[in-house]
Design an enzyme around this catalytic site. Structure first.
Site, short mmCIF file in Angstrom:
data_model
loop_
_atom_site.label_atom_id
_atom_site.label_comp_id
_atom_site.label_asym_id
_atom_site.label_seq_id
_atom_site.Cartn_x
_atom_site.Cartn_y
_atom_site.Cartn_z
N HIS A 145 5.55 0.13 -7.30
CA HIS A 145 5.61 0.71 -5.97
C HIS A 145 6.64 0.07 -5.04
O HIS A 145 7.12 0.73 -4.13
CB HIS A 145 4.21 0.61 -5.35
CG HIS A 145 4.06 1.33 -4.05
ND1 HIS A 145 4.50 2.63 -3.84
CD2 HIS A 145 3.50 0.94 -2.87
CE1 HIS A 145 4.21 3.00 -2.60
NE2 HIS A 145 3.61 2.00 -2.00
N ASP A 171 7.38 3.65 1.19
CA ASP A 171 5.95 3.78 1.46
C ASP A 171 5.78 4.51 2.81
O ASP A 171 6.44 5.51 3.03
CB ASP A 171 5.29 2.39 1.41
CG ASP A 171 3.78 2.42 1.55
OD1 ASP A 171 3.10 2.91 0.63
OD2 ASP A 171 3.28 1.93 2.58
N TYR A 193 -3.29 4.52 8.67
CA TYR A 193 -3.98 5.38 7.71
C TYR A 193 -4.85 6.42 8.43
O TYR A 193 -4.95 7.57 7.98
CB TYR A 193 -4.86 4.53 6.79
CG TYR A 193 -4.08 3.74 5.78
CD1 TYR A 193 -3.75 4.30 4.54
CD2 TYR A 193 -3.65 2.45 6.05
CE1 TYR A 193 -3.02 3.58 3.61
CE2 TYR A 193 -2.92 1.72 5.12
CZ TYR A 193 -2.61 2.29 3.90
OH TYR A 193 -1.88 1.59 2.98
#
Length: 296
Positions: free
Chosen positions: A271, A104, A216
């Site tokens: 994921h 990730d 982010y």
């Protein structure tokens, strides 16, 4: 608690590096490997993979800047700065050469670590991530393809907006983290109660959500950093891993733009490979580390 192959708890510590303080765990003996987790996880994500590595490797498992039990500074959440955190940590621990396994956001940071510290990193395992600046942003669009294919990354735009996410998430950290963890997995039951508790504990601490959102919000900076780094391809062995129900073979196709020597593997999973299919992941990663890593 995280343990090695003998059931011994990992050693733990804190290191002042690159203007912040990282919490880390370490165990094992042999060539060093550093494991970089993504969001919304902590170093605990690697609890199943670590015992499979420690018989032949010294393993270092940091909590990334702002996450887990590491410090939560005001800034520095772009992937290059977070990569430099890890580089300084490895120097602090006496590791001059090491392999990197990232997943990730930890995979993107791992790429920057390999690109920025080319004399130090011997190999890169890049699991379940897309590169800002190389198509990641395409999956934030509200399109039928993204929605029907399970790759509508709606939360990126939400997280990027200042202040509003903090207001709405406060008091609902458990609900958000549980939803995000389970919804992105092909095997939702692999999100065990102990892991959920650990992730909720850390992200509910003061500054936990702010730090997560800051990662982010640095994505446009990350995109430019990745474009700059990609001008010179990596010349170390790279293993790109994907889960068929999430990023899949996109990991490998993107890495081929960033590195010369790329192998790929796609698992029947979503994921979070190290929690969903740890045995299968180890079965691919261990031979790669053994046969492809160049001797220092």
């Amino acid at each position: 608690m995280m343990v090695d192959h003998d059931g011994t708890p990992l050693r733990t510590g804190r290191a002042a590096v690159n203007g912040t303080s990282l919490h880390y765990r370490t165990a094992g003996a042999g060539p060093a490997v550093v494991l970089l987790h993504g969001v919304p996880k902590t170093g605990y994500h690697w609890r199943y993979l670590v015992p499979k590595l420690t018989p032949e490797h010294t393993v270092v498992v940091p909590d990334m800047r702002g996450l887990g039990d590491s410090a939560r500074p005001a800034g520095g959440y772009d992937s290059a700065t977070m990569a430099d955190d890890v580089a300084e940590l490895m120097v602090h621990l006496g590791h001059e050469r090491y392999a990197v396994i990232g997943e990730d956001w930890g995979a993107v940071i791992g790429y920057q670590l390999a690109a920025r510290h080319r004399d130090d990193v011997t190999a890169l395992v890049f699991a379940e991530a897309l590169f800002p600046g190389f198509g990641f942003e395409d999956h934030t669009a509200l399109t039928a393809e993204n929605v029907n294919g399970g790759m509508h990354l709606w939360h990126l735009g939400f997280y990027f907006q200042p202040d509003v996410p903090e207001m709405l998430i406060a008091g609902h950290e458990r609900e958000l983290i549980t939803y995000m963890i389970k919804s992105e997995r092909g095997r939702p039951d692999s999100a065990t109660p102990d892991a959920i508790e650990e992730y909720v504990r850390c992200y509910s601490m003061p500054g936990g959500i702010r730090a997560m959102l800051s990662i982010y919000r640095a994505m446009l900076v990350d995109a430019e950093q990745n474009r700059q780094a990609a001008r010179r391809k990596l010349d170390i062995p790279v293993l790109a891993l994907g889960g068929a129900q999430f990023v899949g073979d996109r990991a490998e196709s993107q890495l081929r733009m960033m590195a010369h020597d790329v192998a790929g593997h796609v698992f029947d999973a979503g994921h979070d490979l190290a929690e969903e299919v740890p045995d299968e992941m180890a079965g691919v990663v261990l031979p790669f580390l053994k046969t492809r890593v160049r001797t220092p």
